[in-house]
Design a protein around this motif. Structure first.
Motif, PDB file in Angstrom:
ATOM      1  N   ARG A 115      -1.972 -25.616  28.647  1.00  0.00           N
ATOM      2  CA  ARG A 115      -2.155 -24.808  27.428  1.00  0.00           C
ATOM      3  C   ARG A 115      -0.925 -23.951  27.150  1.00  0.00           C
ATOM      4  O   ARG A 115      -0.416 -23.906  26.023  1.00  0.00           O
ATOM      5  CB  ARG A 115      -3.393 -23.922  27.590  1.00  0.00           C
ATOM      6  CG  ARG A 115      -3.755 -23.132  26.340  1.00  0.00           C
ATOM      7  CD  ARG A 115      -5.063 -22.396  26.550  1.00  0.00           C
ATOM      8  NE  ARG A 115      -5.484 -21.683  25.340  1.00  0.00           N
ATOM      9  CZ  ARG A 115      -6.634 -21.038  25.235  1.00  0.00           C
ATOM     10  NH1 ARG A 115      -7.482 -21.003  26.251  1.00  0.00           N
ATOM     11  NH2 ARG A 115      -6.938 -20.416  24.106  1.00  0.00           N
ATOM     12  N   THR A 116      -0.404 -23.287  28.182  1.00  0.00           N
ATOM     13  CA  THR A 116       0.785 -22.453  28.019  1.00  0.00           C
ATOM     14  C   THR A 116       2.004 -23.309  27.671  1.00  0.00           C
ATOM     15  O   THR A 116       2.826 -22.919  26.832  1.00  0.00           O
ATOM     16  CB  THR A 116       1.062 -21.643  29.295  1.00  0.00           C
ATOM     17  OG1 THR A 116      -0.094 -20.869  29.619  1.00  0.00           O
ATOM     18  CG2 THR A 116       2.250 -20.712  29.111  1.00  0.00           C
ATOM     19  N   CYS A 119       2.045 -24.197  24.075  1.00  0.00           N
ATOM     20  CA  CYS A 119       2.346 -23.021  23.246  1.00  0.00           C
ATOM     21  C   CYS A 119       3.817 -22.627  23.287  1.00  0.00           C
ATOM     22  O   CYS A 119       4.299 -21.936  22.386  1.00  0.00           O
ATOM     23  CB  CYS A 119       1.493 -21.829  23.695  1.00  0.00           C
ATOM     24  SG  CYS A 119      -0.268 -21.997  23.313  1.00  0.00           S
ATOM     25  N   THR A 120       4.520 -23.033  24.331  1.00  0.00           N
ATOM     26  CA  THR A 120       5.927 -22.630  24.489  1.00  0.00           C
ATOM     27  C   THR A 120       6.905 -23.778  24.224  1.00  0.00           C
ATOM     28  O   THR A 120       8.097 -23.654  24.512  1.00  0.00           O
ATOM     29  CB  THR A 120       6.165 -22.067  25.904  1.00  0.00           C
ATOM     30  OG1 THR A 120       5.659 -22.998  26.877  1.00  0.00           O
ATOM     31  CG2 THR A 120       5.478 -20.732  26.087  1.00  0.00           C
TER      32      THR A 120
END
Length: 244
Positions: A115-116, A119-120
């Motif tokens: 998920r991170t 997002c990045t």
């Protein structure tokens, strides 16, 4: 295991493997006899699919169906090859950013990292076929669906992946408390692959020997380490900061 990702029966699992389906988990009843079961185990070994020999009681808990001593879980996504992932990223014109997960074992950490990463702007996540957390329904749930938006690549050996990334002009940065330099002293504007290690053991010593740079997060508390998904988030957002 969820019924929609589950197959059972010797013949059905053999056909799934032969059709190129990605098997994340394979359970075979202890003491199972017969030519078909031998064919299945041979096929699993040939395709690098690990399997567990378990008592029939475990299989009966997994499914109420007539499993014939075999239950498998199919991965909910299709995997990329490392070569395709790297070439596609380089040709896009973006500065490559990859994550390499060395024997990460907790499904919830895996999902949170995915998920991170999405997002990045991570271009892909590289995991080893054996020994790591499976890409399962729980992974999908914890990633909040991000797993469908970011390429994931399975490789036979992390070390071979490192050699290929380095030969493609991508620096390998190990996130480890054994580093002398902090993440804030590390140039992450270059094409980069960040390696995160196992929750308990960290990055394998044999893998650490191959990296270009080691970096750590400066910690001022009494606890010596962070949860791996939290540490990964810190590394990725520092990369975003440097590249913005």
């Amino acid at each position: 295991m969820k019924n929609d990702s589950q197959i059972f029966g010797i013949r059905a699992v053999i056909e799934a493997i032969s059709a190129g389906k990605t098997i994340d988990k394979l359970f075979i009843q202890k003491g199972l006899q017969g030519e078909l079961s031998k064919e299945l185990m041979h096929l699993a070994k040939k395709n690098g699919i690990g399997f567990s020999l378990v008592p029939i009681e475990k299989l009966n808990r997994i499914t109420k169906k007539n499993h014939q001593g075999v239950v498998a879980q199919i991965a909910p996504i299709d995997f990329y090859t490392l070569e395709d992932l790297v070439i596609q990223t380089i040709e896009s014109g973006d500065t490559p950013l990859f994550l390499v997960l060395d024997q990460l074992s907790d499904v919830r950490n895996f999902g949170a990292i995915i998920r991170t990463a999405e997002c990045t702007g991570v271009h892909g996540i590289i995991i080893q076929k054996k020994g790591g957390a499976p890409v399962s329904a729980d992974t999908v749930k914890t990633s909040a669906g991000a797993i469908f938006k970011i390429p994931i690549c399975k490789v036979d050996h992390i070390k071979d992946a490192i050699f290929y990334l380095q030969s493609s002009g991508i620096q390998i940065v190990a996130a480890t408390e054994k580093a002398t330099d902090s993440i804030y002293e590390t140039n992450l504007t270059l094409p980069t692959a960040i390696i995160m290690g196992n929750e308990g053991k960290g990055i394998s010593p044999s893998v650490l020997k191959l990296v270009d740079t080691k970096a750590k997060l400066p910690l001022s508390g009494e606890i010596a380490s962070l949860n791996v998904s939290v540490a990964c988030g810190a590394f990725l957002f520092e990369t975003v900061r440097q590249r913005t």
